[in-house]
Design an enzyme around this catalytic site. Structure first.
Site, PDB file in Angstrom:
ATOM      1  N   GLY A 101      47.431  34.311  57.793  1.00  0.00           N
ATOM      2  CA  GLY A 101      47.194  33.893  59.174  1.00  0.00           C
ATOM      3  C   GLY A 101      46.045  32.904  59.262  1.00  0.00           C
ATOM      4  O   GLY A 101      46.111  31.911  60.008  1.00  0.00           O
ATOM      5  N   TYR A 144      49.971  50.208  44.385  1.00  0.00           N
ATOM      6  CA  TYR A 144      49.483  48.933  43.856  1.00  0.00           C
ATOM      7  C   TYR A 144      50.643  47.998  43.524  1.00  0.00           C
ATOM      8  O   TYR A 144      50.694  46.862  43.990  1.00  0.00           O
ATOM      9  CB  TYR A 144      48.629  49.186  42.622  1.00  0.00           C
ATOM     10  CG  TYR A 144      48.009  47.944  42.033  1.00  0.00           C
ATOM     11  CD1 TYR A 144      46.982  47.278  42.686  1.00  0.00           C
ATOM     12  CD2 TYR A 144      48.436  47.439  40.809  1.00  0.00           C
ATOM     13  CE1 TYR A 144      46.403  46.131  42.151  1.00  0.00           C
ATOM     14  CE2 TYR A 144      47.866  46.295  40.261  1.00  0.00           C
ATOM     15  CZ  TYR A 144      46.847  45.645  40.937  1.00  0.00           C
ATOM     16  OH  TYR A 144      46.284  44.507  40.400  1.00  0.00           O
ATOM     17  N   ARG A 185      39.895  51.307  32.952  1.00  0.00           N
ATOM     18  CA  ARG A 185      40.666  50.285  32.253  1.00  0.00           C
ATOM     19  C   ARG A 185      40.315  50.317  30.768  1.00  0.00           C
ATOM     20  O   ARG A 185      39.198  50.600  30.366  1.00  0.00           O
ATOM     21  CB  ARG A 185      40.439  48.905  32.877  1.00  0.00           C
ATOM     22  CG  ARG A 185      41.146  48.810  34.213  1.00  0.00           C
ATOM     23  CD  ARG A 185      41.164  47.408  34.767  1.00  0.00           C
ATOM     24  NE  ARG A 185      39.993  47.131  35.566  1.00  0.00           N
ATOM     25  CZ  ARG A 185      39.905  46.109  36.414  1.00  0.00           C
ATOM     26  NH1 ARG A 185      40.924  45.278  36.561  1.00  0.00           N
ATOM     27  NH2 ARG A 185      38.821  45.897  37.109  1.00  0.00           N
TER      28      ARG A 185
END
Length: 311
Positions: A101, A144, A185
């Site tokens: 937007g 995700y 991770r």
């Protein structure tokens, strides 16, 4: 000089991108709600007159006059994006709507930082951009995976309906300084565990593969992609095609740190992909880009960064 907005700019990748854009002579607005990002990541930029930090959540609209937008806002490690799954998918979907937007209002060019996770547990190897993926829409990682897939859809529809100038990149496993030591991770996990001489945790047999990209290579690819002609929108894979098993990674980390760590094996998490490797033919031809930093060199830099954890 351009005025560039980076959503998620105080995160691991975002902070490196902000640094690069400032170095290239641009003005940067760093937008972040600090859910996984940190002001420490951009502290070195705070005194720069071309840098502005704004505490803001992309679930809500934001207004500024900008020339380009890099939309990175979203927790990216399973520990963080599963912590509040609903917020994760809202960040991806509402964040894309709000950033698109803004791009529409300001006629800005906008890049979506998508992910290799949109390929799910792939049945095509290596993964090419034309592959639609093998994704579980109702699993614990879906907030995700599907959030990023929906964001790509929104980008394409804003482009088709409103003529928004878009770029879509799909980021494969990336590591480097400013990763959180406890984000779950694999590279940061292994390095910190090895430096502490703790057991290194491997999920499954360790035979599953990943392709590890150093953050500097990714940032170079992102900037090159943003600077391509408007007609080229992607999606495009950005990752290192050198493939390693998780077991090979653990052994390399132990070797480079001189650690006394032992390997321990735990059950594989649900929906964990068995293999991941990008086909970067498109990036090579369109961006004249390929990774320049090999795994061993990148790991040495990571070990130096996390050196304070050495026991």
């Amino acid at each position: 000089m351009k005025k560039i907005l980076v959503s998620g700019g105080a995160g691991f990748i975002g902070s490196h991108l902000c640094t690069r854009l400032i170095k290239d002579g641009h003005k940067v607005i760093c937008l972040d709600n600090l859910f996984t990002g940190s002001e420490e990541n951009v502290a070195h930029l705070k005194g720069n007159p071309h840098f502005e930090f704004v505490l803001h959540d992309v679930e809500f609209p934001y207004e500024a006059e900008v020339d380009e937008i890099y939309n990175l806002a979203c927790p990216a490690s399973p520990i963080h994006y599963q912590h509040d799954a609903i917020k994760t998918i809202k960040t991806s979907v509402l964040g894309a709507i709000n950033m698109l937007g803004l791009a529409k209002k300001t006629n800005a060019k906008i890049m979506q930082a998508s992910t290799s996770e949109i390929y799910g547990d792939p049945i095509i190897h290596p993964q090419v951009e034309s592959y639609w993926g093998n994704v579980n829409p109702i699993g614990i990682r879906s907030c995700y995976d599907e959030g990023k897939r929906c964001a790509e859809t929104l980008f394409m529809d804003y482009h088709r309906q409103n003529g928004i100038r878009i770029k879509i990149i799909r980021i494969f496993n990336t590591y480097g300084p400013r990763m959180l030591p406890d984000d779950g991770r694999v590279v940061s996990n292994f390095v910190v565990q090895a430096l502490r001489n703790e057991d290194i945790t491997i999920y499954g047999s360790g035979a599953q593969t990943r392709s590890f990209q150093y953050v500097d290579d990714l940032i170079e690819g992102m900037v090159r992609m943003m600077n391509t002609e408007d007609e080229f929108i992607g999606p495009i894979n950005l990752g290192n095609p050198c493939e390693f098993s998780i077991l090979e990674l653990a052994e390399k980390v132990i070797e480079l740190t001189g650690s006394q760590s032992k390997l321990i094996f735990k059950p594989l998490p649900h929906d964990d992909p068995r293999q991941r490797k990008p086909d970067i033919t498109l990036a090579k031809s369109k961006l004249l880009w390929q990774p320049a930093i090999g795994l061993e060199e990148g790991l040495r830099r990571m070990i130096e960064y996390f050196g304070k954890y050495r026991s």
